[in-house]
Design a protein around this motif. Sequence first.
Motif, PDB file in Angstrom:
ATOM      1  N   SER A   1     -19.453  78.624 -13.480  1.00  0.00           N
ATOM      2  CA  SER A   1     -18.384  77.890 -14.171  1.00  0.00           C
ATOM      3  C   SER A   1     -17.097  77.859 -13.352  1.00  0.00           C
ATOM      4  O   SER A   1     -16.230  77.016 -13.593  1.00  0.00           O
ATOM      5  CB  SER A   1     -18.128  78.495 -15.550  1.00  0.00           C
ATOM      6  N   HIS A   2     -16.970  78.763 -12.375  1.00  0.00           N
ATOM      7  CA  HIS A   2     -15.777  78.820 -11.522  1.00  0.00           C
ATOM      8  C   HIS A   2     -16.089  78.491 -10.064  1.00  0.00           C
ATOM      9  O   HIS A   2     -15.194  78.552  -9.225  1.00  0.00           O
ATOM     10  CB  HIS A   2     -15.156  80.225 -11.599  1.00  0.00           C
ATOM     11  N   TRP A   3     -17.327  78.173  -9.770  1.00  0.00           N
ATOM     12  CA  TRP A   3     -17.773  77.962  -8.392  1.00  0.00           C
ATOM     13  C   TRP A   3     -17.645  76.483  -8.027  1.00  0.00           C
ATOM     14  O   TRP A   3     -17.957  75.629  -8.848  1.00  0.00           O
ATOM     15  CB  TRP A   3     -19.236  78.392  -8.275  1.00  0.00           C
ATOM     16  N   PRO A   4     -17.226  76.164  -6.802  1.00  0.00           N
ATOM     17  CA  PRO A   4     -17.144  74.750  -6.397  1.00  0.00           C
ATOM     18  C   PRO A   4     -18.531  74.096  -6.432  1.00  0.00           C
ATOM     19  O   PRO A   4     -19.503  74.639  -5.912  1.00  0.00           O
ATOM     20  CB  PRO A   4     -16.624  74.821  -4.959  1.00  0.00           C
ATOM     21  N   LYS A   5     -18.619  72.948  -7.064  1.00  0.00           N
ATOM     22  CA  LYS A   5     -19.900  72.246  -7.235  1.00  0.00           C
ATOM     23  C   LYS A   5     -20.588  71.967  -5.902  1.00  0.00           C
ATOM     24  O   LYS A   5     -21.803  72.038  -5.807  1.00  0.00           O
ATOM     25  CB  LYS A   5     -19.682  70.947  -7.991  1.00  0.00           C
ATOM     26  N   GLU A   6     -19.799  71.670  -4.880  1.00  0.00           N
ATOM     27  CA  GLU A   6     -20.370  71.334  -3.572  1.00  0.00           C
ATOM     28  C   GLU A   6     -20.897  72.557  -2.817  1.00  0.00           C
ATOM     29  O   GLU A   6     -21.502  72.432  -1.753  1.00  0.00           O
ATOM     30  CB  GLU A   6     -19.362  70.569  -2.708  1.00  0.00           C
ATOM     31  N   ARG A   7     -20.696  73.737  -3.375  1.00  0.00           N
ATOM     32  CA  ARG A   7     -21.159  74.969  -2.716  1.00  0.00           C
ATOM     33  C   ARG A   7     -22.169  75.751  -3.552  1.00  0.00           C
ATOM     34  O   ARG A   7     -22.391  76.928  -3.318  1.00  0.00           O
ATOM     35  CB  ARG A   7     -19.956  75.847  -2.378  1.00  0.00           C
ATOM     36  N   MET A   8     -22.795  75.084  -4.506  1.00  0.00           N
ATOM     37  CA  MET A   8     -23.762  75.762  -5.367  1.00  0.00           C
ATOM     38  C   MET A   8     -24.913  76.368  -4.571  1.00  0.00           C
ATOM     39  O   MET A   8     -25.471  77.390  -4.955  1.00  0.00           O
ATOM     40  CB  MET A   8     -24.327  74.820  -6.429  1.00  0.00           C
ATOM     41  N   ASP A   9     -25.253  75.751  -3.437  1.00  0.00           N
ATOM     42  CA  ASP A   9     -26.366  76.280  -2.643  1.00  0.00           C
ATOM     43  C   ASP A   9     -26.010  77.584  -1.929  1.00  0.00           C
ATOM     44  O   ASP A   9     -26.875  78.203  -1.321  1.00  0.00           O
ATOM     45  CB  ASP A   9     -26.888  75.243  -1.648  1.00  0.00           C
ATOM     46  N   ASN A  10     -24.761  78.018  -2.035  1.00  0.00           N
ATOM     47  CA  ASN A  10     -24.380  79.334  -1.514  1.00  0.00           C
ATOM     48  C   ASN A  10     -24.743  80.455  -2.477  1.00  0.00           C
ATOM     49  O   ASN A  10     -24.691  81.627  -2.111  1.00  0.00           O
ATOM     50  CB  ASN A  10     -22.879  79.408  -1.229  1.00  0.00           C
ATOM     51  N   ILE A  11     -25.080  80.094  -3.702  1.00  0.00           N
ATOM     52  CA  ILE A  11     -25.498  81.081  -4.697  1.00  0.00           C
ATOM     53  C   ILE A  11     -27.019  81.183  -4.631  1.00  0.00           C
ATOM     54  O   ILE A  11     -27.723  80.179  -4.631  1.00  0.00           O
ATOM     55  CB  ILE A  11     -25.060  80.669  -6.109  1.00  0.00           C
TER      56      ILE A  11
ATOM     57  N   GLY B   1     -28.337  72.943  -8.088  1.00  0.00           N
ATOM     58  CA  GLY B   1     -28.243  73.181  -6.650  1.00  0.00           C
ATOM     59  C   GLY B   1     -28.227  74.637  -6.248  1.00  0.00           C
ATOM     60  O   GLY B   1     -28.099  74.962  -5.061  1.00  0.00           O
ATOM     61  N   VAL B   2     -28.338  75.541  -7.207  1.00  0.00           N
ATOM     62  CA  VAL B   2     -28.412  76.969  -6.912  1.00  0.00           C
ATOM     63  C   VAL B   2     -29.779  77.258  -6.298  1.00  0.00           C
ATOM     64  O   VAL B   2     -30.790  76.695  -6.719  1.00  0.00           O
ATOM     65  CB  VAL B   2     -28.206  77.801  -8.206  1.00  0.00           C
ATOM     66  N   ARG B   3     -29.806  78.110  -5.298  1.00  0.00           N
ATOM     67  CA  ARG B   3     -31.084  78.479  -4.666  1.00  0.00           C
ATOM     68  C   ARG B   3     -31.769  79.569  -5.469  1.00  0.00           C
ATOM     69  O   ARG B   3     -31.147  80.554  -5.832  1.00  0.00           O
ATOM     70  CB  ARG B   3     -30.844  78.955  -3.238  1.00  0.00           C
ATOM     71  N   VAL B   4     -33.047  79.384  -5.746  1.00  0.00           N
ATOM     72  CA  VAL B   4     -33.858  80.397  -6.414  1.00  0.00           C
ATOM     73  C   VAL B   4     -34.915  80.817  -5.408  1.00  0.00           C
ATOM     74  O   VAL B   4     -35.721  80.005  -4.962  1.00  0.00           O
ATOM     75  CB  VAL B   4     -34.491  79.861  -7.716  1.00  0.00           C
ATOM     76  N   GLU B   5     -34.873  82.075  -5.031  1.00  0.00           N
ATOM     77  CA  GLU B   5     -35.727  82.593  -3.966  1.00  0.00           C
ATOM     78  C   GLU B   5     -36.417  83.866  -4.428  1.00  0.00           C
ATOM     79  O   GLU B   5     -36.100  84.416  -5.475  1.00  0.00           O
ATOM     80  CB  GLU B   5     -34.878  82.935  -2.733  1.00  0.00           C
ATOM     81  N   THR B   6     -37.333  84.338  -3.601  1.00  0.00           N
ATOM     82  CA  THR B   6     -37.889  85.685  -3.747  1.00  0.00           C
ATOM     83  C   THR B   6     -37.462  86.478  -2.520  1.00  0.00           C
ATOM     84  O   THR B   6     -36.978  85.902  -1.536  1.00  0.00           O
ATOM     85  CB  THR B   6     -39.429  85.661  -3.819  1.00  0.00           C
ATOM     86  N   THR B   7     -37.654  87.760  -2.558  1.00  0.00           N
ATOM     87  CA  THR B   7     -37.282  88.567  -1.403  1.00  0.00           C
ATOM     88  C   THR B   7     -38.111  88.202  -0.190  1.00  0.00           C
ATOM     89  O   THR B   7     -37.651  88.356   0.943  1.00  0.00           O
ATOM     90  CB  THR B   7     -37.420  90.067  -1.716  1.00  0.00           C
TER      91      THR B   7
END
Length: 69
Positions: free
Chosen positions: A19-29, A57-63
Amino acid sequence: ICGQALSHCVNYTIRDIISHWPKERMDNIIILKDCSSTIPGFETVSDELLREMIDLGVRVETTDSFKLL
């Protein structure tokens, strides 16, 4: 991001962050989905959270799949 309860505590923490993160940088999460668990009976909540975050645009990964860009 990782934590104990993906369906609850992690869910709300992620939502607070984005909610406070820049939309264009969601892939940094990055959510490490194998470093969190779901409270039994709330699997749908966790699944919906991950789908919603991917759509934003958030990245969902595994270890195993995680790599710094």
